[in-house]
Design a protein around this motif. Sequence first.
Motif, PDB file in Angstrom:
ATOM      1  N   LEU A 151       0.858  -1.176   0.000  1.00  0.00           N
ATOM      2  CA  LEU A 151       0.000   0.000   0.000  1.00  0.00           C
ATOM      3  C   LEU A 151       0.895   1.227   0.000  1.00  0.00           C
ATOM      4  N   THR A 152       0.672   2.114  -0.913  1.00  0.00           N
ATOM      5  CA  THR A 152       1.477   3.329  -0.984  1.00  0.00           C
ATOM      6  C   THR A 152       0.558   4.532  -0.950  1.00  0.00           C
ATOM      7  N   ILE A 153       0.896   5.442  -0.113  1.00  0.00           N
ATOM      8  CA  ILE A 153       0.135   6.687  -0.055  1.00  0.00           C
ATOM      9  C   ILE A 153       1.104   7.815  -0.330  1.00  0.00           C
ATOM     10  N   ARG A 154       0.776   8.629  -1.275  1.00  0.00           N
ATOM     11  CA  ARG A 154       1.596   9.803  -1.531  1.00  0.00           C
ATOM     12  C   ARG A 154       0.698  11.007  -1.417  1.00  0.00           C
ATOM     13  N   THR A 155       1.210  12.019  -0.813  1.00  0.00           N
ATOM     14  CA  THR A 155       0.391  13.209  -0.696  1.00  0.00           C
ATOM     15  C   THR A 155       1.268  14.435  -0.814  1.00  0.00           C
ATOM     16  N   SER A 156       0.739  15.436  -1.407  1.00  0.00           N
ATOM     17  CA  SER A 156       1.462  16.700  -1.410  1.00  0.00           C
ATOM     18  C   SER A 156       0.443  17.798  -1.165  1.00  0.00           C
ATOM     19  N   THR A 157       0.837  18.754  -0.389  1.00  0.00           N
ATOM     20  CA  THR A 157      -0.121  19.768   0.017  1.00  0.00           C
ATOM     21  C   THR A 157       0.548  21.116   0.144  1.00  0.00           C
ATOM     22  N   SER A 158      -0.237  22.130  -0.063  1.00  0.00           N
ATOM     23  CA  SER A 158       0.290  23.457   0.211  1.00  0.00           C
ATOM     24  C   SER A 158      -0.447  24.074   1.381  1.00  0.00           C
TER      25      SER A 158
ATOM     26  N   HIS B 210      -1.837  22.077   4.139  1.00  0.00           N
ATOM     27  CA  HIS B 210      -1.689  21.339   5.389  1.00  0.00           C
ATOM     28  C   HIS B 210      -0.237  20.965   5.593  1.00  0.00           C
ATOM     29  N   ALA B 211       0.554  21.962   5.907  1.00  0.00           N
ATOM     30  CA  ALA B 211       1.983  21.691   6.082  1.00  0.00           C
ATOM     31  C   ALA B 211       2.229  20.893   7.345  1.00  0.00           C
TER      32      ALA B 211
ATOM     33  N   ILE C  12       1.683  17.990   7.845  1.00  0.00           N
ATOM     34  CA  ILE C  12       2.210  16.679   7.501  1.00  0.00           C
ATOM     35  C   ILE C  12       3.704  16.632   7.784  1.00  0.00           C
ATOM     36  N   GLY C  13       4.327  17.791   7.648  1.00  0.00           N
ATOM     37  CA  GLY C  13       5.753  17.877   7.917  1.00  0.00           C
ATOM     38  C   GLY C  13       6.127  17.444   9.311  1.00  0.00           C
TER      39      GLY C  13
ATOM     40  N   ILE D 192       5.550  14.766  10.646  1.00  0.00           N
ATOM     41  CA  ILE D 192       6.043  13.386  10.628  1.00  0.00           C
ATOM     42  C   ILE D 192       7.564  13.395  10.688  1.00  0.00           C
TER      43      ILE D 192
ATOM     44  N   ALA E 250       4.073  20.625   1.636  1.00  0.00           N
ATOM     45  CA  ALA E 250       4.558  19.420   2.292  1.00  0.00           C
ATOM     46  C   ALA E 250       4.263  18.256   1.374  1.00  0.00           C
TER      47      ALA E 250
ATOM     48  N   ALA F 152       4.461  13.893   1.167  1.00  0.00           N
ATOM     49  CA  ALA F 152       4.735  12.675   1.898  1.00  0.00           C
ATOM     50  C   ALA F 152       4.491  11.503   0.979  1.00  0.00           C
TER      51      ALA F 152
END
Lengths: 689, 608
Positions: free
Chosen positions: A644-651, A653-654, A656-657, A659, B259, B261
């Motif tokens: 299972l791979t989850i990739r996310t990128s956001t501008s 909701h920083a 996430i950083g 983690i 960000a 991930a």
Amino acid sequence: MLMNFRDWISYRLGSSLLSARPFALDDGASEGDAHGTTPNEFVGTISANRFPSNDSRASEVGTSPHAGAIHSGLLHPDDDNKMSDPLRKVEALQFKFLRLVYRMGVPPNTDVVAQVLYRLQLANLIKAGESDARRTNLAINKARVIAAQQEAPGGPDLDLPLRILLLGKTGAGKSATINSMFDERMVTTGALHPATDRIKKIEGTIKGLRVTVIDTPGLMPHYQSQRKNRKILHSVKRFIKRTPPDIVLYFERVDHVNSKYSDYPLLKLMTDILGSSMWFSTVLVMTHCCSSPPEGPDGYPLEYDAYTRYCKNVVQRHIQAAVSNTQLDNPVVLADNHPMCRRNTKGERVLPNGQKSAYLDELDYRETLYLKKQWKEGIRSQKLAEAQNNDASSAVHDDYEESTSPDVVHLSDMEIPLSFDSDHPVHRYRHVITDDQLFRPVLDPQGWDHDIGFDGINFEASKEVKKKVSAAVAGQMRKDKEDMYVQSECSVSYSDQRGYSASGGLDMQTANRDLVCTIHGDAKFRNMSWNATGAGISIIKFGTKYFTGAKLEDAITIGKRVQLAANAGRMTGCGQVAHGGGMEITIRGKDYPVREECVTIAVTSLSFEKETVIGGNLQSDFRVGRGLKMSVSANLNSRNLGRLTIRTSTSDHAEIGLIVAFSLIQFFLRRISARTDKGEQQSDSYMDD
Amino acid sequence: MVTLQPGGVYTKSQLLKELETLVSCGMFEKVDLEVKPKSDNTVGLTVSFVESVWSAAKQFKCINVGLMSQSGQVDFDQDMTEREKMDYLRKQERDYQQRVRGAKPCILPENVRGEVLGMMKKQEKVSARMLQKIRDHVQKWYHNEGFVCAQVVNFGNLNTNEVVCEVVEGDITKVEYQFQDKLGNLVEGNTQIPIIDRELPQQLRPGHIFNIGAGKQALKNINSLALFSNIEVNPRPDETKEGGIVVEIKLKELEPKSAEASIQPGGTVSFEHRNIYGLNRSIVGSVTSSNLLNPQDDLSFKLEYVHPYLDGVDDRSKNRTFKTSCFNTRKLSPVFVAGPNMDEAPPVWIDRVGFKANITESFTRQSKFTYGLVVEEITTRDETNSICTHGSRAMPSGGLSMDGPPTTLSGTGIDRMAFLQANITRDNTEFVNGAIVGDRYIFQLDQGLGIGSKNPLFNRHQLTMTKFINLNNPEKGAGKPLPAVLVLHGHYAGCVGDLPSYDAFALGGPYSVRGFTNGELGAGRNILELATELRVPVRNTHVYGFVEHGTDLGSSKDVKGNPTEFFRRVGHGTSYGAGVKLGLVRGEYIVDHNAGTGTLFFRFGERF
């Protein structure tokens, strides 16, 4: 840009500065002899008409599905037609007004209602004289009761046909307002380009009232051609000559009103053509009210109310100036037609009090539209260019692009990875920008100490060899004294518009000391508009062994958003045979090419030496809200291996950083605990030896 | 000048207007339009004119009337008496003289003025056509120099000895900044204006004349801030001041926060926050591991904070940037590498983790002074990822000899130290037709503070000098041929005091002595490298030949355990070869003079 500017300046100078002692010569000026004649000749017919005569706009009458229902109301004529007494007329008006008030569900004691009733009363008083004051007063109370009775189910129909004329600049949202009024899609609207190109009459009912709306093409902003505006307004005038509208709605976008707002020329033109009396029955409609107000001088967003009041004042002032009547005070209605506009619990739309997220949502929505439009335009222009190329068959060579000399522009220094050395050798990677960036470095993060580690080279190039034939090379390589690593793909492909394409390629890859070479060829053709079939063969050389393979594939497009693909293949070599096949379904999002949203479900099977493995794969790309992109992929096969791979990128909701912080703390905690029992570890490792 | 086109259809008023423009343009004394109907229902149009001619002039003067108010022209009354007319003309002449005196001088150089004078001398009288030629000549100079807003608007003082050419040169009155969102709507920007303002070249500031070159420079400078996705620099006429130019800078900002991930369950998480407070400060971080929730030794991380404009945005005389970073690296040591006549030695990995804080002072774009503090922990590991204390080599019998040189100063496999670090770079190289020419001197210094394992006190210093000599000085300009360049390069590195073997200077490698692998020649306490390269232009690229030599100056024995000898390396080496540049990639054939064998190499970037 500069040419335009130059044109502008020469025009400007030519018109204003030069008038004194002028000297305006165009570069292409006739350099004839002193008495030479210019070769200019012209045909003697001089058209007196400035505009082509076909400017009378055909008025299109849109018949709404409600029309039949409304007209039935006309079969019950009210008795007020028979009344001749003006006093009675006023009374009848009162009835109607009160019924209207009931129907609209407005509390009878609101300002507007009270004011109208007061005015009616006043009119009554003037007409009837002081003596009848009591009678009229009584009449109102009585009228209220009667009106309420009539409004009760089964009462006579209210016959109050309303004609509403909509005027405003293009893009203000006239047509959208119509749709909102009827809560139904009566006319087409366009977000970024004018959607209404002619005057339209739309009939419909709102709460049992027959309403006729006259939709007009949008007026151009004043700095553009007034000619077009004049034309539109004249046709509006012709259209309403016979049946003047009861109400004129003048539209203005809230977000377009600012201190530099100046539509005086346009308002003046409207006044000149339609007559100043039009303004007395005009209601200002402020659209796009959901956009949040701009920031005030103190940096905080203005209060919503204050802002709309300010906008209203600005527009009103301009109208007053255009009519030259400072007394004029038009009522204002705020509106927003955007589907994203918030609704209250009853499903009625509610305007915000300057909510920022609504604005951002709107912006995002518009961005999508904008990108879509750009994408479509790109495709169109590409097609156009292709068509032109075909027509001209490259006889007329466009040398415009060639004339742009390559400017010497230095790139800013390349980012190089952090190191503990005092060396910072960015100068090794400085260069002058050339037209195509063919090579890029490949970083080996585990290279040599005291060295950056740009050891590999990535290359990518594609070129159109001939018309319809293009070649591409891409890959990575590293060549040092001892090791060599190459991984490259080169291909030549041919495609034509009819959907036939073929490609051949050579892939190379080093594996230890050997070279794996693959030669493959593919062909694909679109045999129906929704079906494309393809086949391919490949030969792989690995050392002295050869493997050959063939495949067959078919892709079916269902609608615009669903694609089904299936393939099957077989590979032989060294006396062994492998079979494989797969099915894949891809569902694309609504805004697919612009927002890359899609879901892919695939099933593959592979059989080799009597053993078959079936795998399933799910891949989904989507956006969560405005600024969060997610990509989830999962696969599982019949041997119960999965991933299972989850990739996310956001501008947005920083967070996430965070983690990162979590992992780092874990890491350091581990190190500290490892250090305490380091002694044991070391002895362990010696024992192993 | 006539805008009428053959075959066009015109109204009478259009014709009259055309005539009026011709008459009022000042070039002609008299203009007539004659319309002749023809048999085929068309009309022929004859424009006859008498050109204006003024008396000969010997002087030529060019003035900038850009920001001056227009000379008020009193209507010439036909009914004036002769005397009044004289008075009027005299007054006008006086006014004009005053105007000429008050005007700013033009930037037109003397030699162009001389050329114009030469043109004037050839003709006896000043005619309209000659003025047109002068105008074209003057304007051409301006536009060639990049002053694209310059425009000759008028010729004055005609009928006298001196012709005055009035030019609107395009004086900048204001610089305006606009921020746009993705759709091009105006928005309030996050970035503070002084940050952008700093980047503008002097020539683009109010009071100067707009030059397209300066505009491009500004674009480049602003782009190097890496804050904007789109930048436009446009000149726009000033509405409030006739003849003035407003430089309009339109910017689309990049999203400051982001960000990313990728979790599976191992993966990468990265975040960045750029342009904090609109002052271009930034925090960037990333973590990569095969298991983010329970990170093992494979974790690599990076946290970086950059704080530019340490002395304030408004202090333009100084440009200091503070940077601090916390990160780890894991790399192969070139010190523990076997020589060419030996079996491959087991690799030694150098794990470094620590933090670095420094201040960079930029003198020019390329010349910099960086100084700061480094605190790091060094762990040496072998192939199996366990800590090793000594280098090892394969014995002829097949076993491993573990008695190699110690990997660390402390002897435990883990060193900790803090030291000061400085780097002075003086770099005045520049691109001449795409080839680097100039000098570069780099001095690097690491000064141990006696803090850390075994209180290391050391001084490591390196001096690098590179000279790119332009041999044939070709003409500069786009599309012109590359120059032939001779490169001279020298690098000296030395160490005084405690020296852990991982920090010994390795000889051999693409940036040391080409043709050898990293560390193939040895590792010493003092090393000297010399190189020379001759680059000859062939078609659009350089073909070059070179010779390089590196030596440990006999200092290998001063490194603990003498890794050079232990791994049977010679300690010095020479190589020569030839190559060709393909963009940023070099393809070269190098002969290793020690062994006498040649190999083909491909490298990215410049050697020097």
